[in-house]
Design an enzyme around this catalytic site. Structure first.
Site: not given
Length: 340
Positions: A153-154, A157, A182, A207-208, A236
């Site tokens: 998911h990240d 980044k 990201h 996801h944010h 998260d």
């Protein structure tokens, strides 16, 4: 006769080879200790030290974190064309093992450590997402894709400068704008991996996002956010709150439960939050908690209509915290204590 604390050593893994006085190997490094092993050592007059062993959970978490790091680096450097099925084979068996055969508190103790945080965080999200998906009734094939989604998911980044990612103070508006990129980077990177699905790529992108539209990058609301993304969003935030970073202290477990529960109907999918908290809190039944008046109580029963205010008992007196001025401050024998 040298006595060994069997309740502490049993199930732990040796970090050294154990030899007899005559130099013969009694137990090799990485042996998982049981009653028979301890009896053997006792018969030879050998006493173990705490530092001679580690939790089996610790080994599996460290292996998975190392694997996650290797996966991120391979994707970033394009040294190897990883596919969804390949990543599944590398990490899902370990994720499944951590979810099925280890105490959740031990797993979290390992996953909240500061070293290798980026990769430890991604493993934590994979574990929490797999658990939440399982409790929500997803099929095994979906769970494996969800675990890979949580792990990656990240991934975006890796294109963000470390000076921004690890900045101790607050971010400027420009720096925050860079951080938000990201999600776009991750979406494109996951879409480029063979065998990945659109819903897996959407996890990196969404996801944010938040139920009330306050998230980013698009300010989506409700049903416009994909189901996998909703699960990973909760996982998260849960793991982020528990973890220590250069710019924040870890939040105590009970406070994490309380804050997530209170935000459920505004920021997150309530069904995901309730499912995760109910199943995790159920594992805490029988544990001791500190009440707001200083009493130590035991959790007796959860209330389906109010998961964070259970029925507790202190010195023979029962308190229904839904209807009491007393509240839980934290767990006494905190399952998220520092690792030994």
């Amino acid at each position: 006769m040298i006595l060994i604390d069997k309740t502490w050593f049993i199930g732990r893994k040796l970090t050294i080879n154990i030899y007899s006085r005559h130099g013969s190997l009694l137990l090799p490094k990485n042996s998982i200790l049981n009653d028979r092993h301890l009896a053997l050592l006792e018969s030879h007059g050998i006493e173990l030290n705490r530092e001679d062993t580690r939790l089996v959970t610790e080994f599996i978490v460290e292996e998975t974190v190392s694997e996650a790091r290797a996966i991120y680096e391979k994707i970033h450097n394009r040294k190897e064309q990883l596919s969804n099925s390949r990543i599944r084979r590398l990490v899902v068996p370990k994720i499944r093992e951590l979810c099925a055969n280890h105490r959740f508190s031990d797993v979290i103790v390992e996953l909240r450590k500061k070293d290798n945080y980026t990769y430890r965080h991604c493993v934590g999200i994979a574990v929490l997402s797999y658990l939440a998906g399982k409790w929500l009734g997803l099929k095994e094939d979906e769970l494996q894709d969800l675990a890979v989604s949580g792990l990656l998911h990240d991934i975006g980044k890796i294109k963000i400068p470390d000076s921004i990612l690890n900045k101790p103070g607050g971010l400027s508006a420009n720096e925050y704008a860079v951080i938000k990129l990201h999600t776009h980077y991750g979406y494109e990177m996951i879409r480029g991996l063979p065998g990945t699905t659109e819903r897996q790529a959407l996890v990196a992108l969404q996801h944010h996002e938040r139920e009330d539209g306050s998230g980013y990058p698009f300010g989506l609301t409700g049903d416009r956010i994909a189901p996998f993304s909703k699960i990973v969003a909760v996982a998260d935030v849960f793991h982020t709150m528990l973890s220590e970073r250069v710019y924040k202290k870890p939040v105590p477990l009970y406070q994490v439960f309380r804050e997530l529960y209170q935000r459920a109907f505004r920021l997150f999918d309530p069904s995901v939050v309730r499912c995760l908290i109910f199943n995790l809190m159920s594992k805490m039944i029988g544990d001791s908690v500190l009440l707001s008046d200083g009493q130590v109580a035991r959790i007796i029963m959860l209330h389906p209509d109010d998961l964070i205010n259970p029925l507790v008992e202190a010195e023979g007196q029962f308190y229904d915290l839904r209807r009491s001025e007393l509240k839980i401050v934290n767990f006494v024998a905190n399952p998220l204590r520092k690792a030994e």
